[in-house]
Design an enzyme around this catalytic site. Structure first.
Site: not given
Ligand code: ADP
Ligand code: MG
Length: 356
Positions: A27, A29, A112, A118, A162, A211
């Site tokens: 983590e 890293t 999120g 994402s 990721d 971060y």
């Molecule tokens: P994490 O990747 O940890 O879940 P992030 O903040 O990096 O959190 O990414 C979340 C964002 O990715 C959401 O706000 C949206 O914009 C996009 N996203 C991810 N999955 C979806 C989905 N199934 N439908 C629409 N948007 C998505």
């Molecule tokens: Mg993300």
């Protein structure tokens, strides 16, 4: 829930999916050119696609119940469509001709929560376009384009972990990744184990500023030590002369890299668990990215029978914890710990195993 047919009035021509991920060890890293050890989670993001006939891209997310149409010449869209649009733009910059498409997204990856919805969205999108148009893209290239889409179009300064995990890992193995050379190794889980992932219920509010500060501290530590990145330090003693807090920050990164490398030698479930526990202590005491709720949840997991080890996972300041537990026990352990954690006035959630 509206499927592709209901949104676009015809059947999809291609589909693809990609998983979320959780990092087991390694983590903070990745931006130090170091080593990480993620695995894919069972939850996936699925895209269905077809050609659009009206000269515009149309993206629909079932999870957000939101549709975005993109006219040429418009600014980069914001929100979820920026990830998809970024992937398409970058494919065009690679020299591929991409027609206007209809794309439907649905996902079981929690959005999120630090499980990388994402990256799952980007990798699923790129796999979907690859399949629709028969593009000669390999999985590493897909991860690299996905990362650039997130940096350049969604505006998130992320490492490559990721997207590499979503593109190359499966849920039955761990994926060792050298973030400098992109050397990869697929490694089995320690015999007789499975994982639990739990959300602490604490939002990662300070994660952004914390971060960036840690990144800057690591760069400064590397500069003082005369190396390109902290990954180049292997002897933990080498950081002892640094001024505080750089000494402790660098000590975390160097010790964490060494913990990941130890796993490559093949370790028992017990030893893997010890490495996870040591990682949490290091993130808490040296890197100072834990919060009381994460410490509480991790301690409850660590003191539970049939748990080999547990740590916060992700950037910290809130978010999720991961534990390595005896195979077959994940559900019972997660339920038991959740009950105890939430009766201490927290709002935790089980993320893995998947709650249907
Ligand atoms: P994490 O990747 O940890 O879940 P992030 O903040 O990096 O959190 O990414 C979340 C964002 O990715 C959401 O706000 C949206 O914009 C996009 N996203 C991810 N999955 C979806 C989905 N199934 N439908 C629409 N948007 C998505
Ligand atoms: Mg993300």
């Amino acid at each position: 829930m509206k499927d592709f047919q209901q949104i676009f009035g015809k059947a999809p021509e291609a589909q693809a999916s990609a998983p979320g991920r959780v990092n087991l060890l390694g983590e903070h890293t990745d931006y130090n050119d170091g080593f990480v050890l993620p695995t894919a989670i069972p939850q996936r993001t699925t895209v269905h696609l077809g050609m659009s006939k009206d000269g515009q891209h149309h993206f629909y997310s079932e999870d957000l119940d939101e549709q975005v149409s993109i006219l040429d010449g418009n600014d980069t869209p914001s929100g979820f469509s920026s990830y998809i649009y970024g992937c398409i733009q970058l494919l065009e910059q690679e020299g591929y001709t991409i027609p206007k498409i209809n794309l439907h997204v649905s996902s079981s990856v929690p959005i999120g929560s630090g499980l990388s919805s994402s990256a799952a969205l980007e990798v699923a999108t790129l796999r979907g376009v690859r399949s629709l148009l028969n593009l000669p893209l390999d999985d590493v290239r897909i991860a690299q384009i996905a990362q650039q889409a997130e940096i350049q179009y969604a505006g998130v300064q992320c490492g490559i972990m990721d997207q590499m995990a979503s593109s190359l890992a499966d849920a039955e193995h761990m994926l060792f990744l050298d973030t400098r050379t992109l050397e990869l190794r697929v490694i089995p889980f320690p015999t007789g184990t499975e994982i639990v992932v739990m959300d602490s219920g604490v939002p990662r509010t300070l994660a952004g500023s914390g971060y960036n500060q840690r990144r800057a501290e690591c760069e400064e530590a590397a500069r003082l030590l005369g190396v390109k990145a902290l990954r180049d330090i292997t002897d933990p003693q080498a950081v002892e002369a640094l001024p505080e807090p750089l000494r402790r920050r660098a000590r975390h990164v160097v010790s964490e890299d060494n913990r990941v490398l130890e796993v490559l030698e093949g370790v028992s479930a017990e030893r893997f668990g010890e490495l996870m526990n040591a990682s949490h202590a290091s993130l808490r005491d040296d890197y100072e990215v834990s919060v009381p709720a994460l410490d509480t949840l991790v301690a409850m997991l660590q003191e539970t029978k049939e748990v080999f080890g547990a740590r916060l996972t992700g950037a910290g300041f809130g978010g999720a914890c991961v534990a390595l537990v005896a195979a077959g026990e994940a559900r019972a352990i997660a339920n038991d710990v959740l009950e105890r954690y939430n009766s201490a006035d927290f709002l935790g959630k089980i993320l893995v195993p998947q709650v249907s």
